[in-house]
Write an enzyme that holds these catalytic residues in place. Structure first.
Site, PDB file in Angstrom:
ATOM      1  N   GLY A  80      19.049 -38.388 -38.564  1.00 45.75           N
ATOM      2  CA  GLY A  80      18.080 -37.723 -39.446  1.00 45.75           C
ATOM      3  C   GLY A  80      16.700 -37.692 -38.829  1.00 45.75           C
ATOM      4  O   GLY A  80      15.908 -36.773 -39.091  1.00 45.75           O
ATOM      5  N   ALA A  81      16.419 -38.687 -37.996  1.00 36.83           N
ATOM      6  CA  ALA A  81      15.093 -38.741 -37.383  1.00 36.83           C
ATOM      7  C   ALA A  81      14.865 -37.540 -36.462  1.00 36.83           C
ATOM      8  O   ALA A  81      13.733 -37.098 -36.276  1.00 36.83           O
ATOM      9  CB  ALA A  81      14.929 -40.049 -36.617  1.00 36.83           C
TER      10      ALA A  81
END
Ligand code: HXC
Length: 510
Positions: free
Chosen positions: A404-405
């Site tokens: 997700g980063a």
């Protein structure tokens, strides 16, 4: 006629004398400058024009009618910093401890209103004992009026608060609603309630420094964006900061002459990322080698050091930098780093400052401490801030962009305009070890098979090319060419226009 002129001089001299020699000496003995000395240092020579020097309080309670001091505990006016207009108010601790009365508040409000009309930044220098106790609700009302103006001005003009002495009670909330707070080490502290009240209510025994000194607010609470050793250094840094900031949300970034060639390449960057993907390197080296003349104004340097934020310039124009820092917690995104970067991204977007993002992030930090601490909401703040930004966004992935980063750090998908990757970039759902252990769980008992699978995963996924094949990465660039490539991207994006749908306001996950 001469008498009248002399009288003006006398009244000016008396106002300039503040609370008198004894209190000024006490101020100096504590290592602090007076309000006027601070303003002299902050503003260009002879540029400061003072307003309301003769204002006095109107209180008659507790014998106050006998103790009137011209100026009433705050020096206000405007001047220039390197030629650009800035409004300022400085609390005068030598006059009633800089405490805020009704008239004192009116002086600050006038400066806030003028700064808004002139669309110029405002700097508040704090050194004060909170609400003027003798004035009761009149002082509280004054605070409310100042707070409201802080909010109305938010995102229109930059507002900076500098804490240079005590700052308690009502005095802390106005700074808290401004864009930046800076403190002076050992002589300043900020808290809602002081050590005595804390002891009465909670039985805790703490010193003012332990409760709200620069060491607390610049590292633990994140209330302060920076701390400096003394008044002089702090004020000189404020002059430097103002040079980076636009005057308001409409003017765009200031442009200063630069003697640093935008086409400058940096061969040393080709070896910045170590061969071993688990070895750290200092992302600040990349920032310093990218910006003009290595001039980088870092914010919140001692809080959430796993992310670096601050201002630099490219081609003489201000750019906001956000960069994961592999040297600290491998550059992971946690609650603190997400909050820190989110607020900075929103400041840049509000004031039309383009953002350059350097990505080397292994993901969000796992664990109960983070989840209980609200990682979902704090991470969402950064995701929200980038997704809503309409300023030019240039992103360079230097190494890891996992999970997700990857999406959060100004990816193409959430609005990145120009997204580059170095050949060392690894863009994937997760690192090789974690991935292989999940998708080839059946082979875990066979080290040879696992090694082969890991190699296969690394070759296939841990490169920038899968993302580049899909157009998520616009180009894979040589590290040494980072500055020129960013400079060209920013030049191309100068006229960027994005229309967001009309609404009252968004609902950022605060
Ligand atoms: C009137 C004040 C004052 C105040 C200080 N002084 N605070 N006068 N109202 N709030 C005066 C003192 O009487 C003294 O006057 C001079 O300022 C210097 O103060 P000292 O106490 O001698 O200095 P020092 O020992 O350095 O202590 C500084 C201090 C302390 C820590 C700030 O003065 C203090 O605790 N003050 C009260 C802080 C406070 O509780 N404020 C109210 C917060 S409530 P002389 O004549 O002797 O020089 C609040 C509500 C607003 O602000 C809420 C809005 C949301």
């Amino acid at each position: 006629m001469k008498d009248i002129l002399d009288r003006l001089d006398e009244r000016r001299a008396s106002a300039r004398g503040g609370g008198g020699k004894r209190r000024i000496e006490a101020q100096h003995q504590r290592g602090k400058l007076t309000a006027r000395e601070r303003i002299d240092l902050l503003m260009d020579r002879n540029s400061f024009e003072e307003f309301d020097m003769f204002i006095e309080h109107r209180s008659t309670d507790f014998g106050m009618e006998k103790t009137k001091i011209a100026g009433d505990g705050v020096v206000t006016g405007w001047g220039t910093i390197n030629g650009r207009s800035v409004f300022v108010f400085a609390k005068d601790f030598t006059v009633f401890g800089g405490s805020l009365s009704e008239t004192h508040a009116q002086k600050i409000m006038k400066i806030q209103d003028m700064a808004m009309r002139a669309r110029a930044p405002i700097i508040g220098l704090f050194d004060a004992g909170g609400a003027r106790i003798q004035e009761g609700v009149a002082a509280l009302g004054g605070y409310g009026e100042v707070f409201k103006r802080n909010v109305v001005a938010s995102g229109v003009i930059p507002q900076i608060s500098v804490i240079m002495g005590p700052c308690a009670g009502g005095d802390v909330y106005s700074p808290a609603m401004t864009d930046f707070i800076f403190m002076v080490r050992d002589t300043s502290y900020m808290f809602v309630t002081g050590p005595d009240v804390v002891k009465t209510v909670t039985n805790e025994i703490v010193t003012a420094e332990e409760l709200g000194g620069a060491s607390v607010h610049a590292t633990k609470s994140s209330i302060a964006d920076g701390a400096y050793d003394n008044d002089v250094e702090c004020i000189l840094q404020m002059r430097r900061l103002i040079d980076f900031l636009p005057a308001n949300s409409a003017d765009g970034v200031p442009e200063w002459p630069s003697f640093d060639n935008v086409d400058r390449t940096e061969p040393s960057l080709d070896t910045l990322v170590p061969d071993n993907p688990n070895k750290p390197y200092d992302i600040k080296e990349l920032i310093l080698k990218t910006v003009d003349e290595g001039d980088f104004f870092e914010l919140s340097e001692t809080f959430a050091r796993n992310i670096v934020i601050g201002f630099g310039r490219i081609a003489g124009r201000t750019v906001g930098f956000v960069a994961n820092q592999p040297m600290v917690l491998a550059g992971v995104l946690d609650c603190d780093a997400s909050r820190k970067a989110a607020r900075f991204v929103r400041f840049c977007d509000a004031f039309n400052i383009p953002i350059v993002t350097f990505v080397d992030v292994p993901g969000f930090l796992p664990g109960t401490a983070q989840e209980y601490g609200g990682l979902i909401k704090h991470g969402a703040k950064l995701l929200f801030a980038y997704s809503q930004a309409t300023v030019p966004l240039v992103t360079v992935i230097t190494r890891k962009a996992f999970g997700g980063a990857y999406d959060v750090m100004a990816s193409k998908h959430i609005g990145g305009d120009v997204n580059y990757a170095w050949p060392t970039a690894q863009i994937a759902v997760m690192g090789a070890k974690g991935a292989v252990e999940i998708i080839f769980r059946a082979d875990i008992g066979d080290p040879e098979k696992i090694a082969a699978r890991t190699r296969e995963y690394e070759e296939r996924f841990l490169s920038p090319f899968i993302a580049a094949e899909r157009g998520y990465i616009d180009d894979v660039i040589m590290p040494h060419a980072t500055r020129p490539r960013i400079a060209r991207a920013l030049a191309m994006l100068r006229g960027k226009t994005v229309e967001m749908p009309g609404r009252k306001h968004d609902n950022l996950p605060v």
